[in-house]
Design a protein around this motif. Sequence first.
Motif, PDB file in Angstrom:
ATOM      1  N   LYS A 163      -3.839  -3.878   0.427  1.00 20.37           N
ATOM      2  CA  LYS A 163      -4.571  -5.242   2.099  1.00 20.37           C
ATOM      3  C   LYS A 163      -5.135  -6.479   1.679  1.00 20.37           C
ATOM      4  O   LYS A 163      -4.595  -7.374   0.637  1.00 20.37           O
ATOM      5  CB  LYS A 163      -5.002  -4.276   2.578  1.00 20.37           C
ATOM      6  CG  LYS A 163      -4.560  -3.156   3.263  1.00 20.37           C
ATOM      7  CD  LYS A 163      -4.883  -2.814   4.852  1.00 20.37           C
ATOM      8  CE  LYS A 163      -3.417  -2.234   5.054  1.00 20.37           C
ATOM      9  NZ  LYS A 163      -2.809  -2.172   6.793  1.00 20.37           N
ATOM     10  N   GLY A 167       1.399  -1.107  -0.119  1.00 20.58           N
ATOM     11  CA  GLY A 167       0.124   0.202  -0.402  1.00 20.58           C
ATOM     12  C   GLY A 167       0.740   0.924   0.063  1.00 20.58           C
ATOM     13  O   GLY A 167       0.513   1.859  -0.523  1.00 20.58           O
ATOM     14  N   THR A 168       1.621   0.997   1.149  1.00 22.54           N
ATOM     15  CA  THR A 168       2.499   2.653   0.966  1.00 22.54           C
ATOM     16  C   THR A 168       2.987   2.735  -0.745  1.00 22.54           C
ATOM     17  O   THR A 168       3.581   3.761  -0.780  1.00 22.54           O
ATOM     18  CB  THR A 168       4.186   2.069   1.477  1.00 22.54           C
ATOM     19  OG1 THR A 168       3.926   1.558   3.296  1.00 22.54           O
ATOM     20  CG2 THR A 168       4.878   3.200   1.058  1.00 22.54           C
ATOM     21  N   ASP A 220      -7.480   6.733  -1.076  1.00 16.30           N
ATOM     22  CA  ASP A 220      -6.658   5.971  -1.296  1.00 16.30           C
ATOM     23  C   ASP A 220      -7.339   5.025  -0.283  1.00 16.30           C
ATOM     24  O   ASP A 220      -8.286   5.050   1.505  1.00 16.30           O
ATOM     25  CB  ASP A 220      -5.396   6.078   0.564  1.00 16.30           C
ATOM     26  CG  ASP A 220      -4.643   5.156   1.415  1.00 16.30           C
ATOM     27  OD1 ASP A 220      -4.717   3.971   0.904  1.00 16.30           O
ATOM     28  OD2 ASP A 220      -3.539   5.504   2.126  1.00 16.30           O
ATOM     29  N   TYR A 267      -3.183   8.194   7.936  1.00 14.71           N
ATOM     30  CA  TYR A 267      -2.462   7.627   7.560  1.00 14.71           C
ATOM     31  C   TYR A 267      -2.430   6.711   6.239  1.00 14.71           C
ATOM     32  O   TYR A 267      -3.522   6.224   5.840  1.00 14.71           O
ATOM     33  CB  TYR A 267      -2.329   5.990   8.536  1.00 14.71           C
ATOM     34  CG  TYR A 267      -1.021   4.441   8.367  1.00 14.71           C
ATOM     35  CD1 TYR A 267       0.142   5.480   9.020  1.00 14.71           C
ATOM     36  CD2 TYR A 267      -0.692   3.394   7.670  1.00 14.71           C
ATOM     37  CE1 TYR A 267       1.570   4.193   9.080  1.00 14.71           C
ATOM     38  CE2 TYR A 267      -0.258   2.533   7.601  1.00 14.71           C
ATOM     39  CZ  TYR A 267       1.336   3.324   8.117  1.00 14.71           C
ATOM     40  OH  TYR A 267       2.761   2.672   8.451  1.00 14.71           O
ATOM     41  N   VAL A 308      -7.692   0.492   2.871  1.00  8.48           N
ATOM     42  CA  VAL A 308      -7.846  -0.195   3.745  1.00  8.48           C
ATOM     43  C   VAL A 308      -9.806  -0.007   3.630  1.00  8.48           C
ATOM     44  O   VAL A 308     -10.154  -1.351   4.116  1.00  8.48           O
ATOM     45  CB  VAL A 308      -7.935   0.597   4.968  1.00  8.48           C
ATOM     46  CG1 VAL A 308      -9.247  -0.064   5.906  1.00  8.48           C
ATOM     47  CG2 VAL A 308      -6.789   0.737   5.679  1.00  8.48           C
ATOM     48  N   ASP A 359      -9.048   9.520   2.598  1.00  8.69           N
ATOM     49  CA  ASP A 359      -9.702   8.327   2.436  1.00  8.69           C
ATOM     50  C   ASP A 359     -10.358   8.365   3.054  1.00  8.69           C
ATOM     51  O   ASP A 359     -10.537   9.744   3.670  1.00  8.69           O
ATOM     52  CB  ASP A 359      -9.005   7.813   4.266  1.00  8.69           C
ATOM     53  CG  ASP A 359      -8.421   6.423   4.537  1.00  8.69           C
ATOM     54  OD1 ASP A 359      -9.558   5.666   3.755  1.00  8.69           O
ATOM     55  OD2 ASP A 359      -7.667   5.549   5.014  1.00  8.69           O
TER      56      ASP A 359
END
Length: 447
Positions: free
Chosen positions: A276, A120-121, A249, A147, A252, A216
């Motif tokens: 993820k 994900g980074t 993003d 995050y 998640v 996000d």
Amino acid sequence: MNAKDNQPGKTSKKIYKRAVKVLTGGVSRNTIFRKPHPFYVSTANGSYITDVDGCKRLDFANNMASLIHGHSHPKIVEAVTEQLQKGSAFTMGSEIEVKYAELLNERTKGFKKIRFMNSGTEAVMTMIKAARVYTGKHKIAKAEGTYHGTYDYAEISQTSGPTNWGSIDKPNAVPVVEETPEGILNNMVIFPYNDIERTLEILDQNANKVACVLIDLVPHRVGLIPGNKDYIEAIYKWTRKNNTILAFDEVVTYRVNYSGAQEDYNIEPDLTALGKIIGGGFPIGALAGKAEIMQVLDPRETFLRHPHSGTFSANPISITAGYTAMSMFNKQAVLNLNKLTKTAIKQVEEAISLAEIPACVTGSGSMFRIHFNNIKPTTYREAYQEKEVKAIINELLDYLFLKEDILMINTCSCMFATTMNQQHVDQLSEALLNGFRIIKPKLEDLS
Ligand SMILES: Cc1ncc(COP(=O)(O)O)c(C=O)c1O
């Protein structure tokens, strides 16, 4: 052996003694650290993890939201085992990569082109770079407290607190790691999540320079608070007016609906970072979005504007596992899982009211987080936990782990998997009720 054992973690303690001699802090990943030592896994199956002392726990962390079908799902094990015998990584393509891209692009309307990577980074980093290249601008706008992985730009202001966050009208760009270059801080635009007026005002002040607004839709560290529809739509409109990339993003939140959390909003982002659950239990990342923007990564271009590779990108193991997992996470599976999570939230709210403690629950889809306030927070600063509250949460989580055989995420959150059922939900809500009663006097001392 179970939670009633009076020496939980005896063997883990011995392993950790060896670990600190060879691994810095004894771990490769801070997330697994717990005081006085991490616990080590022997096996994991479905919704359960068994540690090296034989204690079996119900797992609501699901490897930080990444295991949508729990542990070692037989269909994923079978598919990956078959692929392993054919090879695990090549300096050539594999057809399953194309098949998986077809599946994901069909799944979400705004995904016209996709590129697989390893985390994900990396997906967020590639998204930011693609936005810069495409727009010819370099500032990155992000919300305080979110995050997005550990790329220098993406991690700014992730850990902001009352001593350094500055005015709500213009939150500071706060570095996470010492000696983060000033150049990075100066190129960040930090805004308060879910605050339309202030966010638009701050964006306006940087209008000609912002390459992308990174969002996000249900940011976990902000408080697992869904972005208000008006708020997200206002940011979308702002990006249209200012020739800026709207970058979601969904590392998640892709689990929230069949097409990701973006399905809940009446807009399409330009780019989306994934990770993820799309790895089916194996390392993965992906960047998806509009064809003309994704073109900056296209190696057929005479002048390749954003070269991107990665030794293990689209390795057939992660891709096979991801394809199998996401094929099983169909519309019905998503609905069933979200329905079970809703029931769990209701039962946790009942436990809160039975225990008569100041607490509430936020979340979306198959995730929830417990906050120890009476009123549901809607912003990072409202959800921010002082160290005294964090200590009480740790006491609750230790009680659940050591006495009730339940693993939750350290923010007091649960991430559900399709292997869960009503019996698991009952076990969780009863354990939480017991735990709430234990921490109640400490919460009362705080108020
Ligand atoms: C919202 C979000 N973005 C990005 C990342 C980074 O993903 P990874 O850990 O795969 O690098 C995470 C990880 O937790 C995340 O929660």
